[in-house]
Design an enzyme around this catalytic site. Structure first.
Site, PDB file in Angstrom:
ATOM      1  CE  LYS A  75      -4.116  -2.304   1.533  1.00 60.12           C
ATOM      2  NZ  LYS A  75      -3.678  -3.683   1.750  1.00 60.12           N
TER       3      LYS A  75
HETATM    4  C1  LIG Z   1      -4.427  -4.699   1.389  1.00 56.68           C
HETATM    5  C2  LIG Z   1      -3.766  -5.988   1.293  1.00 56.68           C
HETATM    6  C3  LIG Z   1      -4.269  -7.007   0.469  1.00 56.68           C
HETATM    7  C4  LIG Z   1      -5.541  -6.856  -0.322  1.00 56.68           C
HETATM    8  O1  LIG Z   1      -5.422  -5.907  -1.371  1.00 56.68           O
HETATM    9  P1  LIG Z   1      -6.707  -5.293  -2.063  1.00 56.68           P
HETATM   10  O2  LIG Z   1      -6.218  -4.196  -2.929  1.00 56.68           O
HETATM   11  O3  LIG Z   1      -7.589  -4.804  -0.953  1.00 56.68           O
HETATM   12  O4  LIG Z   1      -7.362  -6.400  -2.823  1.00 56.68           O
HETATM   13  C5  LIG Z   1      -3.540  -8.186   0.385  1.00 56.68           C
HETATM   14  N1  LIG Z   1      -2.404  -8.363   1.084  1.00 56.68           N
HETATM   15  C6  LIG Z   1      -1.894  -7.415   1.880  1.00 56.68           C
HETATM   16  C7  LIG Z   1      -0.644  -7.674   2.640  1.00 56.68           C
HETATM   17  C8  LIG Z   1      -2.563  -6.192   2.008  1.00 56.68           C
HETATM   18  O5  LIG Z   1      -2.045  -5.256   2.801  1.00 56.68           O
END
Ligand SMILES: *Cc1c(COP(=O)(O)O)cnc(C)c1O
Length: 471
Positions: free
Chosen positions: A114
């Site tokens: 993210k």
């Molecule tokens: C947020 C997250 C996900 C899921 O991603 P999306 O974009 O919500 O589908 C998967 N793995 C990790 C480690 C995350 O932080």
């Protein structure tokens, strides 16, 4: 220059700045581009060997148009992707078996993918707000990673107050501490007495309260903000470039929760990136996999799993894909979404599902399989997966195990978090406790700043009103 509209039809011809600052559209829909800018084979050829920041500029500037001056935008991109990430390649590929790759997306400040989008989002916000002489209040819900990444992205922003809601007791300790140990006057952590979906509903309710929204100039950085999707398109492009570029297709396996990351992959493909398969991995909270199996999207309860960032029962970004699948029929989409809200489910036609199944494949991976995947990968290759990455990789391997799967297509599994963010699960699976990188080594000794609140809209709104700074 790309223009945007709301999936529910209530807003049209919005530019990038409008979309950036609003987050969710005023009608409750999500913003998507009216058309996809093209990424031609010649473009891809030209981008080979360029830095991450340069590729990011080429891929994302059509989405921004003239909303941000090119020089300022280039500066922002190079500040982020050369300074905030610990690896020179930013999102490196590691070949762990012949033709099987891991794309490491954990080299940012909070060790999860993210960061790649939120670092950009924070700076874009601050830049636009500064120019306009405005200030916003950001509220977001997190099941773990989004929160710390959003806080890291905003902690130094002069024109932003940020309130992050997490479900009390339902995030890992590392994740919680990455959020709550940040001591900044514009950062507020709220531990809500409820689930992640309660947090997400609370954020939606705040947005749907027009007086409140206007009063505190509410904005969002959770996965529904278009700019996040935009930023995430970049690493799909760099991954493809580093393997083959225009000349060869690759497949991506993506551990999926809110459908933001895989929607970025879909966006890259819509732009012209040669992608063979987009493979969704879901954990036991498998609303998406059930949807691809049955044609019915239907919510169930949320069960805690080893991959908590995917413990959700509503994939909010899926609405974006659905709008494209329905050829931008916003009326039909709105009625499906209302049905989903009222009855907890909707069903697509066979023709629509046939198309959807050519665009994605989906596999589930329960905790037991997740553990097995971490263990097998470690034994066979020495590479340590975090549980989310294991879910994605397991889905990718399932897709490649299907009859007729083309084994010559490189499989890229996204490593969405550093294994040290989930040390208990990793240790249980492989018998080795992964350690945190140096810049987070004293995390467990730092003081926490957090306010527990009831799952009650008026209480949360009161807290926000009282704590945000006024212009
Ligand atoms: C947020 C997250 C996900 C899921 O991603 P999306 O974009 O919500 O589908 C998967 N793995 C990790 C480690 C995350 O932080």
């Amino acid at each position: 220059m790309v223009q945007y509209f709301s999936t529910r039809g209530g807003a049209d011809n919005q530019n990038f700045t409008d979309v950036l600052l609003q987050g969710l559209a005023p009608d409750g829909g999500l913003f998507i581009p009216k058309e996809w800018p093209a990424l031609t084979p010649a473009d891809l050829e030209q981008l080979k060997g360029k830095s991450y920041a340069d590729v990011a500029y080429h891929v994302t500037s059509p989405f921004i148009g003239d909303c941000i001056a090119p020089d300022a935008f280039r500066q922002i991109l190079s500040d982020i992707y050369t300074n905030q990430f610990e690896h020179a390649e930013v999102a490196p590929l590691v070949e762990i078996a012949p033709n099987k790759y891991v794309m490491e997306l954990f080299h940012g400040p909070t060790l999860a993918f993210k960061d790649y989008a939120l670092q950009l989002l924070g700076r874009l916000f601050d830049h636009v707000l500064e120019q306009r002489g405005e200030r916003v209040t950001i509220v977001g819900a997190t099941s773990g990673d989004t929160g710390s990444a959003a806080i890291e992205a905003c902690r130094h922003c002069k024109n932003i107050d940020i309130f992050i809601l997490h479900p009390e007791g339902r995030t890992s300790e590392v994740q919680r501490r990455q959020m709550t140990t940040i001591d900044a006057p514009n950062v507020f952590n709220i531990a809500l007495d409820g689930t992640f979906d309660d947090c997400q509903n609370m954020v939606k309710a705040m947005f749907n309260d027009k007086d409140f929204r206007d009063d505190v100039t509410l904005s969002a950085v959770n996965s529904i903000n278009w700019a996040r999707i935009m930023a995430q398109i970049v690493y799909y492009v760099t991954a493809s470039l580093s393997l083959s570029g225009a000349s060869k297709k690759v497949s991506f396996a993506v551990p999926t929760g809110n459908f933001g990351n895989i929607y970025a992959a879909y966006s890259a493909r819509q732009m012209g990136l040669p992608v063979h398969q987009l493979i969704i991995g879901s954990n036991r909270n498998d609303i998406l996999t059930r949807f691809f199996e049955t044609g019915t999207m239907s919510t169930g309860g949320v069960e805690p799993s080893l991959s908590p960032s995917m413990d959700i029962q509503i994939s909010s970004n899926f609405e974006r894909y659905l709008c494209g699948l329905l050829d931008h029929d916003t009326e039909r989409l709105s009625s499906l979404m209302n049905e989903f809200k009222d009855k907890g489910s909707f069903t697509l036609s066979d023709a629509e599902m046939t198309k959807a199944r050519t665009e994605f494949s989906a596999y589930r991976c329960n905790d037991e399989k997740t553990m097995q995947m971490m263990k097998n990968c470690y034994q066979d290759t020495g590479y340590i997966l975090d549980p989310h990455t294991a879910v994605g990789m397991s889905a990718g391997l399932s897709a490649y195990a299907q009859a007729g799967a083309d084994q010559s297509v490189p499989l890229i599994s996204l490593a969405c978090a550093h294994p040290a963010k989930f040390p208990d699960a990793v240790e249980k699976a492989i018998g080795v406790r992964p350690s945190l990188p140096e810049h987070l080594a004293d995390l467990y000794e730092r003081k926490e700043f957090v306010t527990p609140l009831e799952n009650d809209l008026s209480i949360v709104q009161k807290f926000v009103r009282e704590h945000r700074q006024q212009l």
